[in-house]
Design a protein around this motif. Structure first.
Motif, PDB file in Angstrom:
ATOM      1  N   LEU A  92       0.830  -1.201   0.000  1.00 21.95           N
ATOM      2  CA  LEU A  92       0.000   0.000   0.000  1.00 21.95           C
ATOM      3  C   LEU A  92       0.867   1.256   0.000  1.00 21.95           C
ATOM      4  CD1 LEU A  92      -2.975   0.987   0.173  1.00 21.95           C
ATOM      5  CD2 LEU A  92      -2.693   0.979   2.650  1.00 21.95           C
ATOM      6  N   ILE A  93       1.890   1.272   0.839  1.00 19.35           N
ATOM      7  CA  ILE A  93       2.773   2.438   0.954  1.00 19.35           C
ATOM      8  C   ILE A  93       3.595   2.639  -0.318  1.00 19.35           C
ATOM      9  CG2 ILE A  93       4.818   3.337   2.135  1.00 19.35           C
ATOM     10  CD1 ILE A  93       3.727   1.974   4.715  1.00 19.35           C
ATOM     11  N   LEU A  94       4.173   1.578  -0.829  1.00 15.44           N
ATOM     12  CA  LEU A  94       5.174   1.698  -1.896  1.00 15.44           C
ATOM     13  C   LEU A  94       4.635   1.599  -3.314  1.00 15.44           C
ATOM     14  CD1 LEU A  94       7.898  -0.542  -0.225  1.00 15.44           C
ATOM     15  CD2 LEU A  94       7.815   1.971  -0.292  1.00 15.44           C
ATOM     16  N   ASN A  95       3.529   0.895  -3.506  1.00 18.89           N
ATOM     17  CA  ASN A  95       3.101   0.585  -4.871  1.00 18.89           C
ATOM     18  C   ASN A  95       1.768   1.181  -5.300  1.00 18.89           C
ATOM     19  OD1 ASN A  95       5.379  -1.102  -5.136  1.00 18.89           O
ATOM     20  ND2 ASN A  95       4.275  -2.771  -4.173  1.00 18.89           N
ATOM     21  N   VAL A  96       0.982   1.665  -4.355  1.00 25.04           N
ATOM     22  CA  VAL A  96      -0.363   2.126  -4.697  1.00 25.04           C
ATOM     23  C   VAL A  96      -0.423   3.647  -4.536  1.00 25.04           C
ATOM     24  CG1 VAL A  96      -2.825   1.897  -4.198  1.00 25.04           C
ATOM     25  CG2 VAL A  96      -1.304  -0.077  -3.901  1.00 25.04           C
ATOM     26  N   PRO A  97      -0.669   4.360  -5.628  1.00 24.69           N
ATOM     27  CA  PRO A  97      -0.767   5.823  -5.528  1.00 24.69           C
ATOM     28  C   PRO A  97      -1.964   6.237  -4.672  1.00 24.69           C
ATOM     29  CG  PRO A  97      -0.590   5.122  -7.826  1.00 24.69           C
ATOM     30  CD  PRO A  97      -0.807   3.889  -6.999  1.00 24.69           C
ATOM     31  N   SER A  98      -1.779   7.282  -3.905  1.00 26.14           N
ATOM     32  CA  SER A  98      -2.880   7.846  -3.115  1.00 26.14           C
ATOM     33  C   SER A  98      -3.815   8.582  -4.059  1.00 26.14           C
ATOM     34  CB  SER A  98      -2.341   8.820  -2.070  1.00 26.14           C
ATOM     35  OG  SER A  98      -1.429   8.185  -1.216  1.00 26.14           O
ATOM     36  N   PRO A  99      -5.102   8.235  -4.063  1.00 26.42           N
ATOM     37  CA  PRO A  99      -6.023   8.875  -4.991  1.00 26.42           C
ATOM     38  C   PRO A  99      -6.539  10.233  -4.519  1.00 26.42           C
ATOM     39  CG  PRO A  99      -7.177   7.218  -3.744  1.00 26.42           C
ATOM     40  CD  PRO A  99      -5.735   7.122  -3.355  1.00 26.42           C
ATOM     41  N   ASN A 100      -6.319  10.539  -3.241  1.00 27.59           N
ATOM     42  CA  ASN A 100      -6.814  11.808  -2.696  1.00 27.59           C
ATOM     43  C   ASN A 100      -6.030  12.152  -1.436  1.00 27.59           C
ATOM     44  OD1 ASN A 100      -8.033  10.310  -0.491  1.00 27.59           O
ATOM     45  ND2 ASN A 100      -9.694   9.803  -1.910  1.00 27.59           N
ATOM     46  N   VAL A 101      -6.338  13.298  -0.875  1.00 24.83           N
ATOM     47  CA  VAL A 101      -5.611  13.794   0.305  1.00 24.83           C
ATOM     48  C   VAL A 101      -5.815  12.883   1.511  1.00 24.83           C
ATOM     49  CG1 VAL A 101      -5.461  15.727   1.927  1.00 24.83           C
ATOM     50  CG2 VAL A 101      -5.606  16.172  -0.513  1.00 24.83           C
ATOM     51  N   GLU A 102      -7.016  12.375   1.708  1.00 20.10           N
ATOM     52  CA  GLU A 102      -7.265  11.487   2.849  1.00 20.10           C
ATOM     53  C   GLU A 102      -6.442  10.205   2.728  1.00 20.10           C
ATOM     54  OE1 GLU A 102      -8.511   9.674   6.312  1.00 20.10           O
ATOM     55  OE2 GLU A 102      -8.462  11.771   5.734  1.00 20.10           O
ATOM     56  N   ALA A 103      -6.340   9.666   1.542  1.00 18.97           N
ATOM     57  CA  ALA A 103      -5.522   8.465   1.331  1.00 18.97           C
ATOM     58  C   ALA A 103      -4.052   8.771   1.606  1.00 18.97           C
ATOM     59  CB  ALA A 103      -5.710   7.929  -0.083  1.00 18.97           C
ATOM     60  N   LEU A 104      -3.605   9.940   1.200  1.00 21.50           N
ATOM     61  CA  LEU A 104      -2.225  10.343   1.481  1.00 21.50           C
ATOM     62  C   LEU A 104      -1.992  10.445   2.986  1.00 21.50           C
ATOM     63  CD1 LEU A 104       0.569  11.236   0.569  1.00 21.50           C
ATOM     64  CD2 LEU A 104      -0.353  13.560   0.337  1.00 21.50           C
ATOM     65  N   ARG A 105      -2.975  10.989   3.713  1.00 29.85           N
ATOM     66  CA  ARG A 105      -2.853  11.075   5.173  1.00 29.85           C
ATOM     67  C   ARG A 105      -2.743   9.685   5.783  1.00 29.85           C
ATOM     68  NH1 ARG A 105      -5.222  10.029   9.419  1.00 29.85           N
ATOM     69  NH2 ARG A 105      -7.140   9.357   8.419  1.00 29.85           N
ATOM     70  N   VAL A 106      -3.567   8.751   5.311  1.00 31.06           N
ATOM     71  CA  VAL A 106      -3.510   7.374   5.795  1.00 31.06           C
ATOM     72  C   VAL A 106      -2.139   6.783   5.514  1.00 31.06           C
ATOM     73  CG1 VAL A 106      -4.414   5.038   5.407  1.00 31.06           C
ATOM     74  CG2 VAL A 106      -5.996   6.963   5.644  1.00 31.06           C
ATOM     75  N   LYS A 107      -1.641   6.998   4.316  1.00 31.47           N
ATOM     76  CA  LYS A 107      -0.330   6.463   3.941  1.00 31.47           C
ATOM     77  C   LYS A 107       0.772   7.043   4.831  1.00 31.47           C
ATOM     78  CE  LYS A 107       0.560   5.554  -0.424  1.00 31.47           C
ATOM     79  NZ  LYS A 107       1.033   5.594  -1.838  1.00 31.47           N
ATOM     80  N   ILE A 108       0.695   8.325   5.119  1.00 35.03           N
ATOM     81  CA  ILE A 108       1.686   8.959   6.003  1.00 35.03           C
ATOM     82  C   ILE A 108       1.646   8.336   7.386  1.00 35.03           C
ATOM     83  CG2 ILE A 108       2.222  11.113   7.230  1.00 35.03           C
ATOM     84  CD1 ILE A 108       1.443  12.562   4.574  1.00 35.03           C
ATOM     85  N   GLU A 109       0.458   8.102   7.911  1.00 35.89           N
ATOM     86  CA  GLU A 109       0.342   7.466   9.230  1.00 35.89           C
ATOM     87  C   GLU A 109       0.877   6.035   9.202  1.00 35.89           C
ATOM     88  OE1 GLU A 109      -0.339   8.918  12.098  1.00 35.89           O
ATOM     89  OE2 GLU A 109      -0.504  10.776  10.971  1.00 35.89           O
ATOM     90  N   LEU A 110       0.643   5.317   8.119  1.00 35.45           N
ATOM     91  CA  LEU A 110       1.180   3.957   7.999  1.00 35.45           C
ATOM     92  C   LEU A 110       2.700   3.970   7.932  1.00 35.45           C
ATOM     93  CD1 LEU A 110      -1.350   2.293   5.538  1.00 35.45           C
ATOM     94  CD2 LEU A 110      -1.151   1.942   8.013  1.00 35.45           C
ATOM     95  N   ILE A 111       3.268   4.937   7.223  1.00 36.63           N
ATOM     96  CA  ILE A 111       4.729   5.066   7.165  1.00 36.63           C
ATOM     97  C   ILE A 111       5.275   5.302   8.568  1.00 36.63           C
ATOM     98  CG2 ILE A 111       6.625   6.538   6.386  1.00 36.63           C
ATOM     99  CD1 ILE A 111       4.933   6.983   3.792  1.00 36.63           C
ATOM    100  N   ARG A 112       4.632   6.202   9.281  1.00 41.01           N
ATOM    101  CA  ARG A 112       5.066   6.502  10.651  1.00 41.01           C
ATOM    102  C   ARG A 112       5.005   5.247  11.521  1.00 41.01           C
ATOM    103  NH1 ARG A 112       2.198  11.452  13.093  1.00 41.01           N
ATOM    104  NH2 ARG A 112       3.591  12.485  11.661  1.00 41.01           N
ATOM    105  N   GLU A 113       3.916   4.487  11.415  1.00 39.02           N
ATOM    106  CA  GLU A 113       3.761   3.259  12.201  1.00 39.02           C
ATOM    107  C   GLU A 113       4.781   2.199  11.791  1.00 39.02           C
ATOM    108  OE1 GLU A 113       0.618  -0.424  12.590  1.00 39.02           O
ATOM    109  OE2 GLU A 113      -0.176   1.543  12.069  1.00 39.02           O
ATOM    110  N   ARG A 114       4.934   2.008  10.495  1.00 41.25           N
ATOM    111  CA  ARG A 114       5.787   0.932   9.972  1.00 41.25           C
ATOM    112  C   ARG A 114       7.244   1.137  10.353  1.00 41.25           C
ATOM    113  NH1 ARG A 114       7.484  -3.655   8.831  1.00 41.25           N
ATOM    114  NH2 ARG A 114       7.647  -4.409   6.700  1.00 41.25           N
ATOM    115  N   TYR A 115       7.690   2.377  10.354  1.00 44.17           N
ATOM    116  CA  TYR A 115       9.107   2.651  10.561  1.00 44.17           C
ATOM    117  C   TYR A 115       9.382   3.399  11.856  1.00 44.17           C
ATOM    118  CZ  TYR A 115       9.147   1.153   5.756  1.00 44.17           C
ATOM    119  OH  TYR A 115       8.980   0.413   4.616  1.00 44.17           O
ATOM    120  N   GLU A 116       8.512   3.255  12.850  1.00 45.56           N
ATOM    121  CA  GLU A 116       8.632   4.026  14.081  1.00 45.56           C
ATOM    122  C   GLU A 116       9.914   3.757  14.864  1.00 45.56           C
ATOM    123  OE1 GLU A 116       5.519   3.226  16.882  1.00 45.56           O
ATOM    124  OE2 GLU A 116       5.656   1.085  16.538  1.00 45.56           O
TER     125      GLU A 116
END
Length: 108
Positions: free
Chosen positions: A59-83
């Motif tokens: 989801l983080i690396l291969n799927v483009p964010s279709p909107n701002v909310e999806a980008l926010r979700v992706k940012i939170e996942l990045i933070r969680e994944r690499y905390e």
């Protein structure tokens, strides 16, 4: 594979690549929810963690964010994944916080 997603009751982690955000996000959420139901000492816990982390990484690396909310979700996942990575704390967290602030401002 003895500890495959099928053997633990979760969706198969080796299915065809997902390109759609909604589908990829739903796959991640279902794998994460399944993992969260297992006790930490369950013999399939490690396989379940691997499955949801694979879905998260996709989801983080291969799927483009279709909107701002999806980008926010992706940012939170990045933070969680690499905390636990020092690079995240030192360099990426301030960037992510700045991005979240701008996203929230744009949404208002």
């Amino acid at each position: 594979m003895a500890d495959s997603a099928d053997s633990i009751g979760a969706p198969d982690a080796e299915e065809a690549p997902l390109l759609d955000w909604d589908e990829a996000h739903a796959t991640f959420r279902s794998r994460r929810a399944f993992c969260d139901t297992l006790p930490s000492d369950h013999p399939k816990q490690d396989a379940a963690v691997d499955d949801y982390c694979t879905a998260m990484d996709h989801l983080i690396l291969n799927v483009p964010s279709p909107n701002v909310e999806a980008l926010r979700v992706k940012i939170e996942l990045i933070r969680e994944r690499y905390e636990h990575e020092s690079l995240i704390e030192d360099l990426i967290v301030p960037l992510l916080e700045d991005a979240c602030r701008l996203i929230e401002s744009a949404a208002q």
